[in-house]
Every structure is written in C-alpha cells, then in structure tokens.
Write an enzyme that holds these catalytic residues in place. Structure first.
Site, PDB file in Angstrom:
ATOM      1  N   LYS B   3      50.900  45.211  43.829  1.00  0.00           N
ATOM      2  CA  LYS B   3      49.875  45.249  44.874  1.00  0.00           C
ATOM      3  C   LYS B   3      50.336  44.404  46.061  1.00  0.00           C
ATOM      4  O   LYS B   3      50.867  43.298  45.868  1.00  0.00           O
ATOM      5  CB  LYS B   3      48.562  44.702  44.294  1.00  0.00           C
ATOM      6  CG  LYS B   3      47.370  44.816  45.233  1.00  0.00           C
ATOM      7  CD  LYS B   3      46.092  44.374  44.519  1.00  0.00           C
ATOM      8  CE  LYS B   3      44.855  44.545  45.383  1.00  0.00           C
ATOM      9  NZ  LYS B   3      43.611  44.169  44.675  1.00  0.00           N
ATOM     10  N   SER B  78      39.924  47.518  44.725  1.00  0.00           N
ATOM     11  CA  SER B  78      40.836  47.477  45.852  1.00  0.00           C
ATOM     12  C   SER B  78      42.290  47.743  45.462  1.00  0.00           C
ATOM     13  O   SER B  78      43.096  48.034  46.337  1.00  0.00           O
ATOM     14  CB  SER B  78      40.733  46.126  46.550  1.00  0.00           C
ATOM     15  OG  SER B  78      41.235  45.103  45.720  1.00  0.00           O
ATOM     16  N   SER B 102      38.346  45.008  41.137  1.00  0.00           N
ATOM     17  CA  SER B 102      39.445  45.647  41.867  1.00  0.00           C
ATOM     18  C   SER B 102      40.621  46.136  41.016  1.00  0.00           C
ATOM     19  O   SER B 102      41.459  46.887  41.502  1.00  0.00           O
ATOM     20  CB  SER B 102      39.977  44.706  42.951  1.00  0.00           C
ATOM     21  OG  SER B 102      39.082  44.686  44.034  1.00  0.00           O
TER      22      SER B 102
END
Lengths: 103, 404
Positions: B3, B78, B102
């Site tokens: 990420k 997310s 997330s």
C-alpha cells in the site's frame, strides 16, 4: 445545527491552515453541519464517571533512558543531510523557510 | 504489493495525495525491512484513498482502483489497490493498513482474505500516519494460511514504534488446523440490523451455520454501544487526522506552493492545492472538534464512549472465544454510488468498532451474491481478543477449508 456559519468555517479553516474558496466554504458548511448533527447522538450516552480511553490495550509511559543514542536505532533512521535535501528549499544543509513577518 | 502509505527506501510514497506526489521515501518502514530480511520481492505500490481516508477507494488523487470482479464497481477502501491486486492475481499477497476497516472492507469486496491485527502487534514505523490511536498494518492474501505466514514476518516489537507490543509471540501457523469443535462463538444481534443487505445476511447466516456444524457453540449476544461507534470513530479519527496532517506544510518535504510570499501564505496555499476534498473535510472536522470550547463536548466525550464500546466487547469475551458477523453491510457498490461522505462513513459500521476496541479481526470470503447481473464476493468477519490472532486465524482457516 444543520449548517455551520460562514464565520465559523473561516475560523476553523484558518486554524487548520487551509485556504478555502467561496464555493468550498459553502459546501464545507453544510457537509460539516450534517456530520456534526449525526455526531450529536453521542449526547444520548451517559458517560458520568467513565474514564476516557488513553491507550486501548492499556500501555502506559513508554520511556527510554535519557542518554544520546550511539548509532541510529537498527540502522533505520535516515541521516540528516538526506532529510534536509528533501525540503523544497534548502541552503548550506539548512531548511529554508519563507519570511515569517509580512512586509 | 505494498500500500502506497508504507515507505520503501528510494521509492515514491504518495499516500495517493498530490501533496506527496513526488515524495521519495528516505528509509524503509519496519514491516518492509522485516520482509526484506525474509527475502520478499516487492512488485509495486498500490493505490488507496488519499491518506487512507475512505471506504471505497474513490478518494485517491490518482483515480479509483477498480474492482476485479466488476470494473464498474469500487474495490473498497482504503487499501483498494492491495485487495484488487491480490484478487486479480497480480501478487501472492499485499500489505494494507486498517484504521476503521481499510484492510477488511476491500478484502470483503474483492473476495480475498484481510487481517487487521491487534493495535500494537505490528510496528507502524514508516507507515504514513492517519489516526495514531487506531492505525494498524496487516496482510491481504488469498488464503488464511498465507495471512498467518505474512503475520509471522511482520509482527513484533520495534524500538522505533513505542506503541508496539513487547511480548512473546506465537507461530501463527501452528494452530490453523486445530478443530473449532467446542469453541464458543458470539453473534451480536446489532450486526444484523436494518442496514444489512438481505443476500449478505443469508451468506453470513450460512457461514455461522457452517461453524456450528463443525462443532462450535453459537450464541446470540448484544453489543448495545455499537450504535454509537461511527459517531465516536469519526470524532476520534478527524481529531487525530487534523493533528497528524499538520506536518504537510510545504517546508520539510512534499509539495510546496512556491509563489507564496509569506510563511502563512505558503501554508495556506500548499494545503489548499495539495490536499483532496475528503482530507480537507476531516482536517476541518477535527480542528473544529479540538478547538477551544468544543474539546470536552466532542473529543473527550468520544474517548469516554470509546471506553464503553471497549467494555461491551470485554463483557462478551469473558464468555466467548470469538465474535462473528458480516464484514460489510452490502457487496461492492458502483463507483459513485455512495455519494456523500456520511453514507460512506456508515459503510464502516461493522469494522470501525473493532478498531475502537483495538481488537484483531479477519475478513474471509463466504460466497458471492448477484447484483444487477454481476457476481460479487462477500466477506465474513471473525473478531478476537487482544493479541489472540492465532484463534481468529484458526477459525478462519477451518471455515475456509470447509468451503472447498
């Protein structure tokens, strides 16, 4: 509440150091108003005598000895010159900032 | 795949924000050094909602990640790109971060496994901070066993993160095959309230029935404070966001409005140009909540309600080994479908309470639903006690095996 006043939005934006244009101010006033209305439901909860959470698994006061580190921990800390170079503006290994006082 | 809010030395790390568009990470996050030592190969960085703020992946400054099961739908946020990449078979595993769901939300919507560890189990050194009392890094994988293997590598004490847990850790793969017979499983009735989609409800009930058929003992319980979790969550998150993101001032690193004349103008313009709408909204909300005269009514009140939410979970865990329920109230929505930010906030209804209580939880695929002709995956959530990851992995692995 429904909507925050323009004055309130300007006060908060100035504290947050964010410049908003007129359209953004208008939008922010109603969006934040709606979220704050929703958040108002917390008032229904009786929290008399409840200790607020400080750390969720109960850790407290993580201290280390007050001694300078001989070398960066685990070799993970980046060196200062490298960090200064990342600044948008620098001079002689110092970070350069704009004038603090106006003309 | 990593990420793009986790630093890899020498690589760009944007947090999907224009303010860090050209930021090159000067050091490795601890999770990255751990993976490097284990011989990991990094294939790339993955998209996310800007600074990890969002439930759908649509808040990225560089465009949304698409759901591999239907390109007109959101991957979930997310950690949108991390889950989409694993689901699309671009990587064996990915790392995400989870502040209010997330890791679990995109894992559920993309049909992969996502583990949010206990607060403090994995070092956050080198993770771009969003809400520091909630943030946690974890793996997104194809199987539960893979999640246990990655967790073995990234978990552990780190002197660079003073909130990391200093204690003995088990081998998370050791108990995966241990049967769930006799385990006590709690099902909170609040997880099945009116916001839950009917088809998702059916699959969740089927998953619970499956665990019962494997010999687990199932009881319905109540977590009454859950109804206040989203309000509590958004006050705490926004407040911490407003403090954490004050560092993006255009002076030390990242984008800088170079035409500004004074220091104040430089702050105002850098942040106006560099930050996206949702990020500004949360900074504004947090600044308001922490400003003079409002602190007691909002932040302090939220931290007290948070204590009550934690107590709710503790009461259940006195008698039960794990809590189960849906991960998300519905399957992946169409891009743009959730509209205003409040409805996106409400998507976190089953995931955010877990972060507020600092607990570990895993989302594991439990089937597919058909929505407008698309077959969309659904996630089943298993929540455990603090530092009891081995238990939720065991339940998840048993469930996963039973479906094969």
């Amino acid at each position: 509440m429904g909507k925050l006043s323009k004055k309130e939005i300007e006060r908060v934006a100035s504290l947050a150091r964010i410049k908003l244009d007129e359209e953004e101010k208008e939008k922010m006033a109603s969006e934040l108003g709606a979220v704050l209305d929703y958040i108002d439901k917390l008032k229904e909860v009786n929290t008399d005598g409840v200790e607020p959470i400080a750390h969720i698994t109960g850790m407290e006061n993580i201290l280390r000895k007050d001694e300078p580190m001989k070398k960066p921990l685990e070799g993970q800390a980046a060196d200062a010159a490298k960090l200064v170079k990342m600044a948008p503006d620098s001079k002689d290994n110092f970070v350069k900032v704009k004038a603090v006082f106006g003309e | 795949m990593i990420k793009d809010n986790i630093l890899i030395e020498g690589e760009k790390c944007t947090a999907a924000s224009k303010i860090l568009e050209n930021y090159i990470a000067p050091y490795d996050a601890t999770v990255i050094s751990n993976l490097k030592q284990a011989g990991a190969v990094f294939l790339g960085k993955t998209n996310l909602d800007e600074f990890a703020m969002g439930a759908t992946g649509e808040n990225s400054a560089f465009g949304p990640a698409l759901n591999p099961h239907d390109h007109t739908r959101a991957a979930g946020g997310s950690s949108s790109g991390s889950a989409a990449a694993v689901a699309a078979d671009l990587a064996v595993y990915a790392l995400g971060s989870d502040t209010g769901g997330s890791i679990r939300a995109p894992s559920a919507w993309c049909g992969v496994v996502g583990l949010k560890p206990t607060y403090g189990l994995v070092s956050r050194h080198g993770l771009i901070a969003m809400a520091s009392s909630l943030d946690q890094i974890g793996p997104i994988t194809k199987t539960v066993e893979d999640a246990a293997i990655v967790l073995n590598t990234i978990a552990g004490y780190d002197p660079m993160d003073s909130t990391s847990h200093n204690g003995e850790l088990p081998d998370y793969t050791a108990n995966l095959n241990k049967p769930v017979k006799g385990l006590k499983i709690a099902v909170p009735k609040e997880f099945f309230s009116k916001g839950l989609d009917g088809q998702v409800n059916n699959l969740t009930q089927a998953a619970i029935a499956k665990l019962e058929s494997l010999g687990a003992h199932i009881d319905q319980v109540s977590l009454p404070m859950i109804n206040f979790a989203i309000a509590t969550y958004y006050i705490i998150v926004s407040s911490e966001v407003s403090a954490n993101l004050a560092r993006y001032d255009g002076i030390r690193y990242g984008r800088s409005a170079n035409k500004a004349k004074s220091l104040l103008d430089a702050y105002l313009e850098t942040r106006a140009e560099g930050l996206g709408a949702e990020v500004k909204r949360r900074i504004m909300l947090g600044t308001y909540a922490l400003s003079a005269g409002y602190y007691d009514a909002y932040y302090l009140k939220a931290q007290k309600v948070r204590a009550l939410i934690k107590r709710d979970f503790e009461n259940i865990f006195e008698k039960y080994d794990v809590i189960v329920g849906p991960t998300m109230p519905y399957a992946a929505p169409k891009l743009g479908e959730l509209g205003d930010s409040l409805s996106a906030y409400l998507a976190d209804i089953y995931t955010a309470p877990v972060n507020l209580a600092g607990l570990p939880a895993i989302s594991v695929p439990c089937g597919q639903v058909e929505v407008d002709g698309s077959k969309l995956p659904v996630g089943f959530q298993i929540i455990g006690k603090h530092f009891d990851e081995a238990r939720i992995l065991q339940v998840a692995h048993n469930f996963e095996k039973s479906r094969q």
